[in-house]
Design a protein around this motif. Structure first.
Motif, mmCIF file in Angstrom:
data_model
loop_
_atom_site.group_PDB
_atom_site.id
_atom_site.type_symbol
_atom_site.label_atom_id
_atom_site.label_comp_id
_atom_site.label_asym_id
_atom_site.label_seq_id
_atom_site.Cartn_x
_atom_site.Cartn_y
_atom_site.Cartn_z
ATOM 1 N N GLU A 230 0.857 -1.173 0.000
ATOM 2 C CA GLU A 230 0.000 0.000 0.000
ATOM 3 C C GLU A 230 0.895 1.225 0.000
ATOM 4 N N GLY A 231 0.538 2.229 -0.793
ATOM 5 C CA GLY A 231 1.354 3.436 -0.802
ATOM 6 C C GLY A 231 0.897 4.387 -1.882
ATOM 7 N N PRO A 232 1.634 5.524 -2.034
ATOM 8 C CA PRO A 232 1.306 6.461 -3.107
ATOM 9 C C PRO A 232 1.336 5.735 -4.455
ATOM 10 N N THR A 233 0.316 5.980 -5.293
ATOM 11 C CA THR A 233 0.168 5.229 -6.538
ATOM 12 C C THR A 233 1.427 5.324 -7.407
ATOM 13 N N ALA A 234 1.975 6.543 -7.519
ATOM 14 C CA ALA A 234 3.141 6.729 -8.382
ATOM 15 C C ALA A 234 4.296 5.843 -7.912
ATOM 16 N N ASP A 235 4.492 5.761 -6.591
ATOM 17 C CA ASP A 235 5.589 4.950 -6.051
ATOM 18 C C ASP A 235 5.355 3.469 -6.298
ATOM 19 N N VAL A 236 4.131 3.030 -5.988
ATOM 20 C CA VAL A 236 3.842 1.597 -6.110
ATOM 21 C C VAL A 236 3.951 1.163 -7.567
ATOM 22 N N LEU A 237 3.456 2.015 -8.481
ATOM 23 C CA LEU A 237 3.484 1.627 -9.887
ATOM 24 C C LEU A 237 4.892 1.695 -10.480
ATOM 25 N N SER A 238 5.714 2.612 -9.978
ATOM 26 C CA SER A 238 7.048 2.711 -10.578
ATOM 27 C C SER A 238 8.073 1.826 -9.863
ATOM 28 N N ARG A 239 7.869 1.642 -8.555
ATOM 29 C CA ARG A 239 8.830 0.815 -7.820
ATOM 30 C C ARG A 239 8.094 -0.133 -6.877
ATOM 31 N N PRO A 240 7.394 -1.130 -7.428
ATOM 32 C CA PRO A 240 6.645 -2.036 -6.559
ATOM 33 C C PRO A 240 7.569 -2.742 -5.573
ATOM 34 N N ALA A 241 7.175 -2.735 -4.304
ATOM 35 C CA ALA A 241 8.025 -3.330 -3.272
ATOM 36 C C ALA A 241 7.784 -4.831 -3.163
ATOM 37 N N HIS A 242 6.599 -5.267 -3.556
ATOM 38 C CA HIS A 242 6.255 -6.673 -3.377
ATOM 39 C C HIS A 242 6.289 -7.386 -4.730
ATOM 40 N N PRO A 243 6.876 -8.579 -4.780
ATOM 41 C CA PRO A 243 6.966 -9.287 -6.063
ATOM 42 C C PRO A 243 5.605 -9.493 -6.728
ATOM 43 N N TYR A 244 4.567 -9.660 -5.913
ATOM 44 C CA TYR A 244 3.228 -9.837 -6.481
ATOM 45 C C TYR A 244 2.803 -8.602 -7.257
ATOM 46 N N THR A 245 3.083 -7.407 -6.711
ATOM 47 C CA THR A 245 2.730 -6.162 -7.398
ATOM 48 C C THR A 245 3.487 -6.051 -8.709
ATOM 49 N N ALA A 246 4.748 -6.423 -8.688
ATOM 50 C CA ALA A 246 5.552 -6.378 -9.908
ATOM 51 C C ALA A 246 4.957 -7.291 -10.967
ATOM 52 N N ARG A 247 4.519 -8.472 -10.551
ATOM 53 C CA ARG A 247 3.870 -9.404 -11.485
ATOM 54 C C ARG A 247 2.597 -8.805 -12.048
ATOM 55 N N LEU A 248 1.830 -8.184 -11.158
ATOM 56 C CA LEU A 248 0.569 -7.575 -11.564
ATOM 57 C C LEU A 248 0.819 -6.495 -12.617
ATOM 58 N N LEU A 249 1.894 -5.729 -12.418
ATOM 59 C CA LEU A 249 2.216 -4.655 -13.354
ATOM 60 C C LEU A 249 2.517 -5.194 -14.741
ATOM 61 N N THR A 250 3.154 -6.353 -14.803
ATOM 62 C CA THR A 250 3.479 -6.891 -16.123
ATOM 63 C C THR A 250 2.284 -7.593 -16.749
ATOM 64 N N SER A 251 1.321 -8.009 -15.922
ATOM 65 C CA SER A 251 0.187 -8.767 -16.464
ATOM 66 C C SER A 251 -0.991 -7.883 -16.844
ATOM 67 N N VAL A 252 -0.916 -6.610 -16.541
ATOM 68 C CA VAL A 252 -2.055 -5.730 -16.810
ATOM 69 C C VAL A 252 -1.676 -4.720 -17.884
ATOM 70 N N PRO A 253 -2.516 -4.563 -18.893
ATOM 71 C CA PRO A 253 -2.222 -3.546 -19.901
ATOM 72 C C PRO A 253 -2.336 -2.156 -19.284
ATOM 73 N N ARG A 254 -1.303 -1.349 -19.443
ATOM 74 C CA ARG A 254 -1.288 -0.074 -18.723
ATOM 75 C C ARG A 254 -1.363 1.136 -19.621
ATOM 76 N N LEU A 255 -0.968 0.980 -20.864
ATOM 77 C CA LEU A 255 -0.901 2.164 -21.728
ATOM 78 C C LEU A 255 -2.243 2.382 -22.407
ATOM 79 N N PRO A 256 -2.610 3.642 -22.595
ATOM 80 C CA PRO A 256 -3.875 3.899 -23.304
ATOM 81 C C PRO A 256 -3.819 3.233 -24.687
ATOM 82 N N ARG A 257 -4.943 2.567 -25.019
ATOM 83 C CA ARG A 257 -4.951 1.886 -26.317
ATOM 84 C C ARG A 257 -5.616 2.737 -27.380
#
Ligand SMILES: Nc1ncnc2c1ncn2[C@@H]1O[C@H](COP(=O)(O)OP(=O)(O)OP(=O)(O)O)[C@@H](O)[C@H]1O
Ligand SMILES: [Mg+2]
Length: 257
Positions: A230-257
């Motif tokens: 849990e934390g500021p969105t910008a921090d969590v999205l750019s530097r996820p502290a938990h490996p699960y969050t990092a996995r989530l970041l790679t598994s979710v489409p993030r850029l506007p399509r």
């Protein structure tokens, strides 16, 4: 955490554990607090327990253990009358505007329904007209039926109904996931305006991290019913502290399509 200057939370979920009647526990010791007017994103893979946590927060399910507090007062589970103030102050917004509106009710009646059921006095017609204007729909929408509207317009109608009792907090479960990209942006802008102009906070469940980034300064990550980060969105999205969050970041489409 912002330390001692942080305002008292409007909603606090304290050590929430929860199991459906039939099954194993789906939430384990989840604690999360929202300050008045704050928007917090809740992310996590399918089955992580996001909807279950919202249902507990809405008072629709009683936690197995732990406490939901609103303005410091614990929610009494299952006592409808005492939940009335809560129902005014905390409103849900769901993913599917097609199933969340009764096709047999006019838009005006749908929007006025919470005013009736919560016994809120006042001129309902005028209130409905003002709510339609708030969400960017014409006043004559009140006399029409949901079938006359597009998905994005229906979600605006559902939001108008959520706004009717004058809530301080929206609990939104994937509120823009069913919408086309351009309409999604419009509804995101509507939520941004409601937050900026009226100080309405939001607990927002979304698979789409761009939506969370647009609406929430803070994000919480749920994995298997546990809050892992849990934390500021910008921090969590750019530097996820938990490996699960990092996995989530790679598994979710993030850029506007
Ligand atoms: N009504 C129910 N009865 C029994 N188990 C349920 C019920 N609803 C959900 N579950 C189970 O609870 C767990 C958490 O589900 P939940 O719907 O809260 O996840 P979620 O994070 O919202 O997932 P999704 O992203 O797919 O919406 C899952 O294992 C699910 O199978
Ligand atoms: Mg869900």
């Amino acid at each position: 955490m912002t330390g001692t200057a942080a305002p008292a939370p409007i909603l606090s979920l304290e050590n929430i554990a929860f199991a459906y009647r039939s099954g194993r526990p789906v939430l384990h010791d989840v604690s999360l607090a929202l300050a008045p007017g704050e928007s917090v994103g809740l992310v996590g893979e399918s089955g992580a327990g996001k909807t279950s946590l919202l249902r507990v927060a809405l008072g629709l399910q009683a936690p197995t253990s732990g406490t939901v507090r609103f303005d410091g007062t614990p929610l009494p589970p299952g006592r409808r009358a005492s939940l009335r103030d809560y129902r005014r102050a905390v409103q849900p917004v769901y993913q599917d505007p097609f199933s969340s509106l009764d096709p047999r009710m006019t838009v005006g009646d749908s929007i006025a329904e919470p005013l009736r059921s919560l016994g809120i006095p006042g001129d309902r017609r005028a209130r409905v007209a003002a709510l339609l204007a708030d969400v960017g729909l014409p006043a004559d929408a009140a006399g029409r039926y949901p079938e006359a509207f597009s998905g994005g317009q229906r979600q605006r109608i559902a939001i108008a109904r959520a706004l009717a009792p004058g809530p301080r907090l929206l609990l939104a479960d994937e509120p823009v996931s069913a919408l086309d990209t351009s309409v999604r942006l419009q509804v995101i802008e509507l939520f941004q305006r409601l937050a900026a102009e009226r100080g309405i906070g939001m607990l927002l469940v979304s698979h789409d991290l761009t939506v969370v980034a647009a609406l929430c300064a803070r994000v919480a990550v749920l994995e298997g019913g546990r809050l892992v980060e849990e934390g500021p969105t910008a921090d969590v999205l750019s530097r996820p502290a938990h490996p699960y969050t990092a996995r989530l970041l790679t598994s979710v489409p993030r850029l506007p399509r």
